[in-house]
Design a protein around this motif. Sequence first.
Motif, PDB file in Angstrom:
ATOM      1  N   ALA A 234       0.821  -1.211   0.000  1.00 39.17           N
ATOM      2  CA  ALA A 234       0.000   0.000   0.000  1.00 39.17           C
ATOM      3  C   ALA A 234       0.854   1.259   0.000  1.00 39.17           C
ATOM      4  O   ALA A 234       0.376   2.344  -0.364  1.00 39.17           O
ATOM      5  CB  ALA A 234      -0.928   0.006   1.212  1.00 39.17           C
ATOM      6  N   ALA A 235       2.124   1.127   0.403  1.00 36.47           N
ATOM      7  CA  ALA A 235       3.001   2.297   0.458  1.00 36.47           C
ATOM      8  C   ALA A 235       3.254   2.898  -0.923  1.00 36.47           C
ATOM      9  O   ALA A 235       3.525   4.101  -1.030  1.00 36.47           O
ATOM     10  CB  ALA A 235       4.330   1.933   1.120  1.00 36.47           C
ATOM     11  N   GLU A 236       3.169   2.091  -1.980  1.00 42.83           N
ATOM     12  CA  GLU A 236       3.444   2.616  -3.322  1.00 42.83           C
ATOM     13  C   GLU A 236       2.398   3.653  -3.741  1.00 42.83           C
ATOM     14  O   GLU A 236       2.742   4.795  -4.031  1.00 42.83           O
ATOM     15  CB  GLU A 236       3.528   1.467  -4.328  1.00 42.83           C
ATOM     16  CG  GLU A 236       4.805   0.651  -4.211  1.00 42.83           C
ATOM     17  CD  GLU A 236       6.053   1.491  -4.437  1.00 42.83           C
ATOM     18  OE1 GLU A 236       6.088   2.267  -5.416  1.00 42.83           O
ATOM     19  OE2 GLU A 236       6.986   1.382  -3.632  1.00 42.83           O
ATOM     20  N   PRO A 237       1.108   3.299  -3.797  1.00 38.38           N
ATOM     21  CA  PRO A 237       0.132   4.323  -4.191  1.00 38.38           C
ATOM     22  C   PRO A 237      -0.027   5.430  -3.154  1.00 38.38           C
ATOM     23  O   PRO A 237      -0.289   6.587  -3.520  1.00 38.38           O
ATOM     24  CB  PRO A 237      -1.171   3.532  -4.359  1.00 38.38           C
ATOM     25  CG  PRO A 237      -0.968   2.270  -3.593  1.00 38.38           C
ATOM     26  CD  PRO A 237       0.482   1.971  -3.675  1.00 38.38           C
ATOM     27  N   LEU A 238       0.140   5.116  -1.869  1.00 38.62           N
ATOM     28  CA  LEU A 238       0.040   6.162  -0.845  1.00 38.62           C
ATOM     29  C   LEU A 238       1.230   7.116  -0.947  1.00 38.62           C
ATOM     30  O   LEU A 238       1.088   8.324  -0.752  1.00 38.62           O
ATOM     31  CB  LEU A 238      -0.033   5.538   0.546  1.00 38.62           C
ATOM     32  CG  LEU A 238      -1.282   4.687   0.830  1.00 38.62           C
ATOM     33  CD1 LEU A 238      -1.224   4.130   2.241  1.00 38.62           C
ATOM     34  CD2 LEU A 238      -2.554   5.492   0.627  1.00 38.62           C
ATOM     35  N   GLY A 239       2.392   6.571  -1.251  1.00 40.90           N
ATOM     36  CA  GLY A 239       3.566   7.414  -1.457  1.00 40.90           C
ATOM     37  C   GLY A 239       3.406   8.324  -2.665  1.00 40.90           C
ATOM     38  O   GLY A 239       3.898   9.458  -2.682  1.00 40.90           O
ATOM     39  N   ALA A 240       2.687   7.835  -3.671  1.00 40.94           N
ATOM     40  CA  ALA A 240       2.418   8.668  -4.850  1.00 40.94           C
ATOM     41  C   ALA A 240       1.541   9.860  -4.477  1.00 40.94           C
ATOM     42  O   ALA A 240       1.726  10.967  -5.006  1.00 40.94           O
ATOM     43  CB  ALA A 240       1.751   7.826  -5.934  1.00 40.94           C
ATOM     44  N   LEU A 241       0.593   9.645  -3.550  1.00 42.52           N
ATOM     45  CA  LEU A 241      -0.233  10.766  -3.077  1.00 42.52           C
ATOM     46  C   LEU A 241       0.629  11.809  -2.368  1.00 42.52           C
ATOM     47  O   LEU A 241       0.437  13.009  -2.538  1.00 42.52           O
ATOM     48  CB  LEU A 241      -1.310  10.251  -2.117  1.00 42.52           C
ATOM     49  CG  LEU A 241      -2.424   9.389  -2.698  1.00 42.52           C
ATOM     50  CD1 LEU A 241      -3.411   9.009  -1.602  1.00 42.52           C
ATOM     51  CD2 LEU A 241      -3.140  10.103  -3.831  1.00 42.52           C
TER      52      LEU A 241
END
Length: 222
Positions: free
Chosen positions: A79-86
């Motif tokens: 989940a860190a990938e899309p949350l990091g994109a935010l």
Amino acid sequence: MKLLESVLDLLFPPKCPFCGKILDHPGICPVCKSTLPWILEGETLWELPSGVRCAAPLWYEDLARKGLLRLKFHGVCAAAEPLGALIAQCAAEHFSGEFDTVTWVPVSSKRLRQRGYDQAELLARSACRLWHVKPERLLSKRTDTPAQSSLEDAAARRQNVRDIYQAQSAAGKRILLVDDICTTGSTLAECARTLMSAGAESVLCVAVARTPQEKVHSSVKE
């Protein structure tokens, strides 16, 4: 490399960090994207009581809360990938050109052993991959303290994090400090203070989500 990525995608397909739906590529599913508690444009940037500027794209409620709890406590590291994109998008919108290095709010060594990962570090690394840079490990947490979420009093939260972080030399650095959630801002403010004491030129903060202030005041009394 593309073959390896294809195999990994087959074995571990990307999922929406909020509902867990399998996706064709890393990101957020359209349904969740349309129903997330996005912070209105004029409220995405604010100042902590210490004067440090902070930004976040989401309110910490509903789907956003669910997704961050999956990352933080249930081992859903992907989940860190899309949350990091935010985080990357939010920081670019508000702080473009104002920082030259990225770091994160660290967990203690004990918490790291128990959990196996540091969620704020994963978020920082994810955001930095989009910028083709690497974050710096500038802070460490010297002692293990009760979780901030277990404390209802804002003064207790401030005292809980006072002088528990240690910084490497940050002389002249303009730092973007990453965390997952901002509630009262006590942790971010203390980390920013520690970095400034270590010589940082400036510190800006970004989180995935921010607790609505009416909920802070209803559950955390000054």
